[in-house]
Write an enzyme that holds these catalytic residues in place. Structure first.
Site, PDB file in Angstrom:
ATOM      1  N   HIS A  45       0.792  -1.231   0.000  1.00  0.00           N
ATOM      2  CA  HIS A  45       0.000   0.000   0.000  1.00  0.00           C
ATOM      3  C   HIS A  45       0.829   1.289   0.000  1.00  0.00           C
ATOM      4  O   HIS A  45       0.698   2.150  -0.879  1.00  0.00           O
ATOM      5  CB  HIS A  45      -0.895   0.046   1.242  1.00  0.00           C
ATOM      6  CG  HIS A  45      -1.750  -1.152   1.451  1.00  0.00           C
ATOM      7  ND1 HIS A  45      -2.878  -1.401   0.720  1.00  0.00           N
ATOM      8  CD2 HIS A  45      -1.643  -2.184   2.331  1.00  0.00           C
ATOM      9  CE1 HIS A  45      -3.448  -2.524   1.135  1.00  0.00           C
ATOM     10  NE2 HIS A  45      -2.704  -3.017   2.115  1.00  0.00           N
TER      11      HIS A  45
HETATM   12  C1  BDR Z   1      -2.859   0.734   5.460  1.00  0.00           C
HETATM   13  O1  BDR Z   1      -3.067   0.287   6.800  1.00  0.00           O
HETATM   14  C2  BDR Z   1      -1.858  -0.110   7.364  1.00  0.00           C
HETATM   15  O2  BDR Z   1      -2.010  -1.355   7.990  1.00  0.00           O
HETATM   16  C3  BDR Z   1      -0.823  -0.100   6.277  1.00  0.00           C
HETATM   17  O3  BDR Z   1       0.436   0.327   6.781  1.00  0.00           O
HETATM   18  C4  BDR Z   1      -1.369   0.879   5.274  1.00  0.00           C
HETATM   19  O4  BDR Z   1      -0.976   2.200   5.573  1.00  0.00           O
HETATM   20  C5  BDR Z   1      -3.545  -0.225   4.515  1.00  0.00           C
HETATM   21  O5  BDR Z   1      -4.901  -0.309   4.817  1.00  0.00           O
END
Ligand code: BDR
Ligand code: CA
Length: 313
Positions: A239
């Protein structure tokens, strides 16, 4: 790209396995003028310590300021089941040998953006620090080049069917940011689920035989095992680097201006970013929503940053 041409960013993060990969990516492709930590994937003591570990590993000179230890109104909500007990999966980096420059991320964000023009705020955790900075000085949004965030999405959640983690963890903060009038860019789950990394990419990193390569390999391998939408192929969505690369390589992405609100009340939908996709309506557009990405090139750039980021081995 020459070093002069690199966009200046403040990376607001909650490392976090994919946050750590985003720090590696940002250290190669952007000029990091500051890192701020926020409570999110794990508690603030861990996200700060993890950001310091990454800063040392990569030889990043920018200051690091710790920030909010809890959301604005919501109860603290973490994701250690996804990122490991202390947030960096099963990496074995040494404890940090330095302290944060301060525990006032908000003051740093406000001061730094008064000193220097054209800084992009890149939040890749819950939006608590950014919202508090905007509430303290609403003109912040006029002097930053953009707020380019990983969070939310058009039509898909991960914590709930409707809500993505960063928005769900502090919806009131997200609401402040989405209503702020900033040049807002949202890299949500509909986009980041197209960038999948796992064991094959981890193996590439291990073969570099460097400390950065070993750390990135551990992170990518952990990500593939635990954070995946496609566990059977050991691939997980990567992500947070997407938000960094949307600033540094905008040509790799397709976005559309949309009207987006954050749901604060819904018993099933609290934390949802509700994207109005009725293109025939003349609604006011407050956010560029990202839809398409050249995933192959994005993954190549992430791996290149691992290859080239080895000042400390
Ligand atoms: C986001 O949530 C976190 O767990 C990850 O680092 C990312 O920023 C994805 O949903
Ligand atoms: Ca994150």
């Amino acid at each position: 790209m020459t070093s002069e041409a690199k966009p200046k960013i403040i990376l607001d993060c909650d490392p976090g396995v994919d946050d750590a990969i985003a720090i590696i990516t940002a250290s190669r492709w952007s000029e990091i003028v500051g890192i701020t930590s926020v409570s999110g994937n794990v508690g603030i003591e861990h996200t700060t310590s993890n950001a310091l570990k990454m800063k040392t590993l990569l030889g990043i000179n920018a200051p690091l300021h710790s920030g909010a230890s809890k959301p604005m109104k919501a109860e603290p909500f973490h994701a250690s089941h996804v990122h490991g007990q202390t947030g960096l999966g099963d990496t074995d980096l040494p404890e940090p040998n330095s302290l944060p420059d301060s525990d006032d991320a908000v003051a740093f964000i406000l001061e730094k953006t008064r000193e220097e023009e054209g800084i992009h705020l890149v939040p890749i955790g819950p939006l608590t620090n950014i919202a508090q900075a905007i509430e303290t000085d609403p003109s912040l949004v006029d002097r930053v080049a953009s707020i380019t965030l990983m969070g939310g999405g058009a039509g898909v959640g991960n914590v709930t069917p409707a809500a993505e983690f960063n928005i769900f963890a502090d919806p009131e903060a997200a609401d402040v940011v989405f209503r702020s009038g900033a040049q807002l860019h949202m890299l949500g789950l509909n986009l980041t689920h197209q960038v999948l990394m796992g064991s094959e990419h981890a193996d590439y990193c291990y073969e570099l035989n460097s400390t950065v390569g070993k750390t990135a390999g551990d992170l990518l391998s952990f990500n593939g095992r635990t954070h995946g939408t496609e566990k059977e192929t050991n691939l997980g969505a990567m992500h947070d680097p997407c938000a960094v690369l949307a600033v540094t390589h905008p040509e790799l992405f397709v976005s559309k201006p949309r009207s987006v609100v954050v749901e604060l009340e819904g018993s099933f939908t609290r934390g949802q970013t509700l994207v109005d996709e009725r293109e025939w309506l003349e609604t006011e557009k407050n956010c560029n929503v990202y839809y398409e990405v050249n995933s192959e090139k994005v993954i190549e750039l992430i791996l290149q940053s691992v290859t080239e980021a080895s000042p400390n081995g």
